[in-house]
Design a protein around this motif. Structure first.
Motif: not given
Length: 346
Positions: A178-180, A166-167, A173-174, A151, A169-171, A153
């Motif tokens: 990945s995580f906030a 958060v934003d 994670d695709a 992962n 990490a979302r991008i 972080y």
């Protein structure tokens, strides 16, 4: 199906400053899911990317990313990842500062200083830290192999992750897991403990798995880990939970006799899998570059001194890495064990 292979996304303009092992992996995987990626690189790496693309293989599958590349970013991104070595970050940020003002800047680096430096240099940007726990090897220009998947972080400070983390990490994670996270500062310290496996490969030329499996070397790595954890505890750190390590486990390491604490380095070795992991410090030495050791074991030494302590095992390992850098010759495991024996009480 490799992680991140699926419907392509509406592209975000993303800059990756420093397309080495970590940055190159991020750039290639973000390109694979449809983002508009531009990278910075130098020398043979830049020439290879321009000629043949950024070629990725290994744990997350194979992909050749045909990305724009130059020594500095040429267009203003919407999101940027700074993935240089820790000692190169300040200069790289200054070189690209005009295009970074007002956007989210994710600093993907070892050690404890990267996010602070970026925040000071870019007061108009949302600066976020990131910890890459996967292992990747950059052993030839333009070619990167992911040897261990894991992962990434993202966060900032001690509390809840900011919206920018958060934003981002979302991008990300695709493309890769990945995580906030909360308590990013504590997670930085835990990553510093994970990076305790980096010095010994750089000193001996062996893989991380080989050094962790060695009866001569594992006690030294364990001693440096115990010392580093104790420094963190003395500095008031609450270690974050990443890569199978957390505050409870690390406090167990600090308080246990060395023979028992060795179970944690052995578990770290198992998590790496079978593909030899040279670690980033050894990779730098093999390329004839200065390593990040002053931001790894050296950071433990600096934190200890800031708290009125000493960290002699970490100081010795830092010195041995610098010795290898200067001499351009590795040190035999038996010699390493002999030289550090007085610090281990045996």
């Amino acid at each position: 199906m490799p992680f991140g292979v699926g419907p392509r996304l509406e592209g975000v303009r993303i800059g990756v400053i420093g397309a080495g092992a970590i940055g190159g992996t991020i750039a290639a995987l973000l390109d694979r899911v449809g983002h508009l990626v531009e990278v910075t690189a130098r020398g043979e790496q830049l020439a290879a990317i321009r000629a043949d693309g950024l070629r990725l293989d290994g744990g997350w599958g194979a992909h050749t990313a045909r990305v724009a590349a130059a020594e500095r970013l040429q267009t203003r991104p919407e999101l940027v990842f700074v993935c240089t070595k820790a000692q190169d970050a300040e200069a790289a940020i200054r070189d690209n500062a005009a295009l970074l003002d007002g956007i989210t800047v994710v600093v993907v680096q070892n050690g404890l200083a990267g996010l602070r430096v970026a925040t000071e240099l870019l007061p108009g940007s949302d600066c976020v830290g990131a910890l890459a726990l996967y292992a990747a090897s950059f052993l030839s220009p333009g070619r990167i192999t992911v040897t261990t998947t894991a992962n990434t972080y993202l966060g900032a400070g001690d509390g809840e992750p900011p919206a920018s983390a958060v934003d981002a990490a979302r991008i990300l994670d695709a493309a890769m897991p990945s995580f906030a996270v909360e308590n990013f500062t504590g997670c930085q310290w835990t990553k510093l403990m994970v990076n305790q496996v980096n010095a010994m490969p750089a000193i001996t030329g062996l893989s991380a798995q080989e050094t962790l499996g060695s009866r001569e070397l594992r006690p030294i790595i364990t001693a440096s880990l115990q010392e580093a954890v104790r420094v963190g505890i003395a500095r008031g750190v609450r270690f974050g939970s990443i890569q199978g390590l957390d505050d409870r486990i690390l406090r167990f390491v600090a308080s246990s006799p060395r023979w028992l604490a060795q179970v944690v380095p052995l578990l770290m070795r198992r998590r790496m899998g079978a593909t030899p992991n040279p670690g980033s410090t050894l990779q730098s030495i093999r390329r004839g570059q200065l390593s990040e050791i002053d931001y790894l074991n050296g950071a433990v030494v600096a934190e200890a001194r800031a708290g009125g302590q000493e960290a002699p095992v970490n100081a010795a390992l830092t010195g041995l890495v610098h010795e290898v850098e200067a001499a351009k010759a590795f040190i035999a495991p038996a010699d390493v064990a002999r030289r550090l024996a007085p610090l281990l009480g045996r």
